[in-house]
Enzyme design. Sequence first.
Site, mmCIF file in Angstrom:
data_model
loop_
_atom_site.group_PDB
_atom_site.id
_atom_site.type_symbol
_atom_site.label_atom_id
_atom_site.label_comp_id
_atom_site.label_asym_id
_atom_site.label_seq_id
_atom_site.Cartn_x
_atom_site.Cartn_y
_atom_site.Cartn_z
ATOM 1 N N SER A 109 0.699 -1.361 -0.139
ATOM 2 C CA SER A 109 -0.028 0.018 -0.052
ATOM 3 C C SER A 109 0.950 1.300 -0.091
ATOM 4 C CB SER A 109 -1.190 -0.013 1.097
ATOM 5 O OG SER A 109 -2.133 0.775 1.048
ATOM 6 N N GLU A 200 -1.954 -2.817 -7.903
ATOM 7 C CA GLU A 200 -3.163 -3.056 -7.133
ATOM 8 C C GLU A 200 -3.933 -1.760 -6.582
ATOM 9 O OE1 GLU A 200 -3.660 -2.995 -3.353
ATOM 10 O OE2 GLU A 200 -1.753 -1.850 -3.218
ATOM 11 N N HIS A 270 -4.891 -5.284 -1.363
ATOM 12 C CA HIS A 270 -5.698 -5.199 -0.143
ATOM 13 C C HIS A 270 -6.672 -6.259 0.189
ATOM 14 C CE1 HIS A 270 -4.081 -1.252 -0.411
ATOM 15 N NE2 HIS A 270 -4.211 -1.212 0.777
#
Length: 297
Positions: A109, A200, A270
């Site tokens: 992330s 992502e 995630h």
Amino acid sequence: MITPPYLKKGDTVAIVATARKNIEDNLQPAISWLKSWGLEVVIGKTIGLDLNQLAGTDDERAADFQTQIDNPNIKAIWCVRGGYGTVRMIDKLDFTKFKESPKWIVGFSDVTVLHSHLNTMGFQSIHGIMPVSSKATEEAKETLRKSLFGEHLEYTVPCDPMNRFGSAKGELVGGNLSILYSLFGSPSSIDCNDKILFLEDLDEYLYHIDRMMMNLKRNGCLESIKGIIVGGMTKMKDNDIPWGKNANQIIEDVCKEYNIPIIYNFPAGHMADNRALIFGKQVSMDVNELESKVIFE
């Protein structure tokens, strides 16, 4: 690309916060994972700091990370969580001692800032679960352990209907699409040439996904890559007037002119089953009508 030394039993891992704040009370499961692998744990000074959304000031987060970089007894740094804030401290770090004695940096992330910066410096890093990933699958935990200890890593996943068939080899780069997008034009921007790109994202409007993919295209990133691995595009949002495509369809539309293999819905990002990936390492990908394989060399 330089591979930091793999861990061995008795080595120490530091848990620090580079972005969003986090208390220590929720770290016991992650500490137990590390200890079950024969590792020791150090909790950074940023754990428990509270400055609005962040784990202390930029200087405090940078100082804690710097301490772990410079400590020769710390063999890996595990970022506690993402959110936002790593980019605010990246330019305060001095990687002189890291270059002399590299160590594994782990997370995903917002940690994409560190992955990208390390990649420009020529060092591998691990995209994987973080200490707050309490719902991580056993497979996700095991792939992180394998990555840290230097065991063979490869994945075989079922064919997704949207996959584009083909084979490719190259260095794996990427991470969170929003972060990659934000880093273009900065010293931390990755070089996409001849790479396999992993993407992502979480909680983005679909038109934002289109805008960011168009940015990658206009920056020359997509025309020079060898393949794409698309992980979780999780909790995407739409406007009252729909964009008309989901996240994977947007990626396919932007990439339709490039003759490259693409894997969709790869188990990373995630999600609970967030499999570890080693950025900076050479990988081969093979995509056919039955399955997709990603093998780390």
